[in-house]
Structure formats: structure tokens, C-alpha cells
Design a protein around this motif. Structure first.
Motif, short mmCIF file in Angstrom:
data_model
loop_
_atom_site.label_atom_id
_atom_site.label_comp_id
_atom_site.label_asym_id
_atom_site.label_seq_id
_atom_site.Cartn_x
_atom_site.Cartn_y
_atom_site.Cartn_z
N LEU A 24 0.81 -1.21 0.00
CA LEU A 24 0.00 0.00 0.00
C LEU A 24 0.85 1.27 0.00
O LEU A 24 0.46 2.28 -0.58
N LEU A 317 0.83 2.66 8.68
CA LEU A 317 0.56 3.57 7.56
C LEU A 317 0.37 5.00 8.06
O LEU A 317 0.89 5.96 7.47
N GLU A 322 1.22 8.11 5.50
CA GLU A 322 0.59 7.71 4.26
C GLU A 322 -0.88 8.18 4.23
O GLU A 322 -1.53 8.25 5.28
N TYR A 324 -3.91 7.22 4.25
CA TYR A 324 -4.70 6.02 4.49
C TYR A 324 -6.10 6.40 4.96
O TYR A 324 -6.26 7.22 5.87
#
Length: 413
Positions: A24, A317, A322, A324
Motif C-alpha cells: 500500500l 501507515l 501515508e 490512508y
């Protein structure tokens, strides 16, 4: 290489294989692990990492020098040091500072590593804190009896002594009188004990967990759980278990409000947060401690089934920054993870409870086996692990009552 995420683990464990983290985030993953944790890695977990580094110890100075040599040059465009382990939080901050890469500063992380720092950060919040002080070895050395008398006057008996930066109730003790305090203080001041300790008022009642995910400084998901018994009672022979409370449960609503107020004062880094709060018999909520990580045990599996949230993956994450999207999908089920302790003796019978909810159980003792010693803390292997799920609140409550006081097996007299 554009992205390299270096994950540091010393004492804690990662329940997820983390293969999805690399996919991811489109990042290469390295693991820097203590020998203790490296021995526990599964093949699935090993496969997630491009490289696994196992230093002899996890001391900050040695790790900075080691990784300065080992990391590729030129450095990746995005280099992050990540952990779910309190003992590695400040190491990650110092590595990021030394290598000039983005990371959460040590000052921001300290309240989630040092229990005294978290209480200091909450001092003006209006939330109830236990009476507490940091144990001072020098003051004890100068006047052992007098210092113990001052501790007793300030905290009162019973009291709890615990390391400021450890977890899972390791080296935690309840002291019930002056003689016990003097004996403990003498040991805690000796060169054999390297912990730094705090002394807290003993608070009785029900222990609750407030688990949350934080993104851009904002709580984007949270849930409240109840504990069957406080962690330190595991060594006294009682079950340890955590079970999700319904979102509309009045106590869950109160604990959630308490947790949100605490996090507003503590300003956690992005990622997972695990907070423990006592509910006293008269209904008062009292802060216990907090860590910037997901909850332990098998709560990842519980939350995956009951809320559709992978708290381990989300933690990494979010900590890495990130983009997310945390989308919970509650199923309406309650879930629990429960472990039972070992007690010494030759096993004569195993007595499994008649639970009404869907459940699985892994029993790790057998009739005829001799258990050499009782459980000292929850990190040691349990005698059994229960996973319980159900939408029927009455049946689920019945099962939690059975497991709370369960004696899993009998031993020969």
C-alpha cells in the motif's frame, strides 16, 4: 529506491505480516529486531522484509552507528523509522534526527513512553490522576527509612510500584505496608535493578481500554474495551481478558469521552493509541497509562472481525504519514481475547467452561503434565487462549463472567 521504511522491534510483537504495508505504501521494508523477537518471526513475516538486521542489542548509540553504515547511499527519498514498541520510540526519533529524515520528535513521543511524563502532560486537564511520584534512588540512599516514610505519607497504602517505561505489568508490585515498601526500595536502589520506577496510589475497580487511531492529529476511529481483571492479577492466578463494549454502552460512552479529553492534552503522534483507565466502584474514572501503539495480545484479530479495522496495518501507515482512509465496518458482534495463567503442579484434570457464544480455545497444558512454575506475567505462555464472539449481549456477558474467575485445570494435591 524512493521509499524505505525501517521497522524497529525489541520487546513487543507484530501480529500482522505487514506485507500489505509495503504494497500500500509502495515502500521497501527493513526490520531491525532484537534476537528475542527475531526468533519468533514466522515465514510470512520474514517474507515481508527486504532485509532483516539483528544487532546484539538495541542500544541507541550502537543502532545509530550500525544503520548509518548499513542504509543505502544515496539515502532513499522517503526514509522512515517506525515501531509499535515503547522501548523503540525514542530510538526511532534519534535515528531520524541523526540521519536528517522526517520523524516524530522525542519530546512529542515522551509522554507515550514515560508514565511520569504522561501524567505531567495531563496535570492541567482536569482528569483524575492517581497520586504518584518518581522513585528517587539518591534520596533513598541518603535516608532510606525517612524517604520511605515520606513516600508512605504522600501516596498511602496500598500502593503500586512499576517501571516508568515498561509494559505488560512486568516488574509491577503492590505494596501493602511499610515493611514491604522498605524491602522493595532497598532492592530497587541496588545495582541489580536497572529500572526507573514510579510509585502510584493503588486504584481498584474495573480496568478499561480506550483504543484509537490518530491521523493528522485527529482521532479518526476509537473503541472502548473492558478487562476481565487488571493485568497484574494474572501473576496471582486470575484470567486476563479484553472484550469490546457496545458503542452505546453508558460506561463506554464515558470512557470514550475521558479518552478523547486525555488525547487532546497529550497530543499523540499519528498512528495507534492504547490507553488504560480505571473505573472505581463509585463511578470515578482514573487515568492509568497510555502508549502510542495498538493494543497487544490478539486484539488485532478481534478488531478485524468486530470492526473491520486492521489496527496494526493502520498504525504503521498512519505513523508513516501515508494517505490512508480508515473506514470501520462494525459487524454488531462483540469480541474477546482471553488467556489463563499457569499454576504449578501435576495436571490432574482440565475443566473447559460451557460458553454460550461462538468461541475457539487453544489449551497448552494436558493431563499428566507437570507445570514447573506459575505464570509470573502475561508475556509468558498461558495455559489456554480463548477467542470469543457473539451478538447476544446477555450470552456474551455470561461467558465473560465464567472466564473472569476460571480455573482452567486442577493439580494433584
Amino acid at each position: 529506491m524512493k521509499k524505505l521504511y525501517v521497522i524497529l522491534i525489541n520487546d513487543n510483537v507484530i501480529r500482522s505480516g505487514l506485507a500489505d504495508l509495503g504494497r500500500l505504501a509502495d515502500a521497501e521494508l527493513w526490520l531491525v529486531s532484537s534476537p528475542h523477537y527475531a526468533r519468533r518471526l514466522t515465514d510470512e513475516q520474514r517474507a515481508a522484509y527486504a532485509r532483516i538486521v539483528v544487532p546484539d542489542d538495541m542500544e541507541t548509540t550502537d543502532l545509530v552507528a550500525l544503520l548509518d553504515r548499513e542504509l543505502p547511499r544515496p539515502r532513499p527519498e522517503q526514509l522512515r523509522f517506525l515501531t509499535n514498541d515503547e522501548s523503540c520510540e525514542l530510538i526511532c526519533a534519534r535515528l531520524a534526527e541523526h540521519l536528517g529524515t522526517a520523524g516524530w520528535p522525542a519530546a512529542r513521543l515522551l509522554p507515550f513512553v514515560d508514565k511520569m511524563a504522561s501524567k505531567a502532560a495531563l496535570a492541567g486537564s482536569g482528569l483524575r490522576l492517581p497520586r504518584h511520584l518518581r522513585f528517587d534512588r539518591d534520596r533513598h540512599a541518603a535516608d532510606p527509612r525517612g524517604y520511605c516514610e515520606r513516600i508512605a505519607a504522600e501516596i498511602g497504602f496500598p500502593m503500586v510500584v512499576k517501571p516508568v517505561d515498561r509494559y505488560a505489568s512486568m516488574d509491577v508490585r503492590r505494596l501493602d505496608g511499610p515493611a514491604a515498601l522498605r524491602a522493595w526500595a532497598s532492592w530497587a536502589s541496588s545495582p541489580k535493578d536497572r529500572n526507573s520506577y514510579e510509585v502510584d496510589e493503588f486504584v481498584s475497580g474495573t480496568l478499561y481500554n480506550f483504543d484509537a487511531l490518530v491521523q493528522d492529529g485527529r482521532v479518526v476511529w476509537s473503541n472502548v474495551c473492558a478487562n476481565l481483571n487488571p493485568c497484574m492479577e494474572f501473576a496471582a492466578g486470575r484470567s486476563l481478558g479484553v472484550w469490546t463494549l457496545p458503542a452505546d454502552d453508558p460506561t463506554a460512552v464515558r470512557v470514550s469521552g475521558f479518552g478523547h479529553r486525555a488525547l487532546a492534552a497529550l497530543r499523540p503522534p499519528d498512528g495507534g493509541v492504547h490507553m488504560e483507565v480505571f473505573g472505581t466502584p463509585d463511578g470515578e474514572l482514573v487515568f492509568l497509562e497510555v502508549a502510542a501503539r495498538p493494543p497487544g495480545g490478539e486484539m488485532r484479530a478481534v478488531y478485524l472481525r468486530t470492526h473491520g479495522v486492521d489496527i496494526d496495518l493502520a498504525h504503521y501507515l498512519l505513523r508513516a504519514g501515508e494517505p490512508y482512509d480508515v473506514r470501520a465496518r462494525p459487524t454488531g458482534e462483540l469480541g474477546a481475547w482471553v488467556i489463563t495463567p499457569r499454576h504449578a503442579g501435576r495436571v490432574s484434570a482440565v475443566d473447559l467452561p460451557a460458553l454460550r457464544s461462538e468461541h475457539t480455545v487453544q489449551v497448552h497444558v494436558s493431563v499428566g503434565e507437570t507445570v514447573a512454575r506459575a505464570s509470573a506475567h502475561i508475556v509468558e505462555p498461558p495455559s489456554a487462549v480463548f477467542m470469543v464472539y457473539g451478538a447476544d449481549r446477555a450470552a456474551f456477558g455470561h461467558d465473560m463472567d465464567l472466564l473472569r474467575d476460571l480455573t482452567l485445570y486442577r493439580v494433584e494435591p
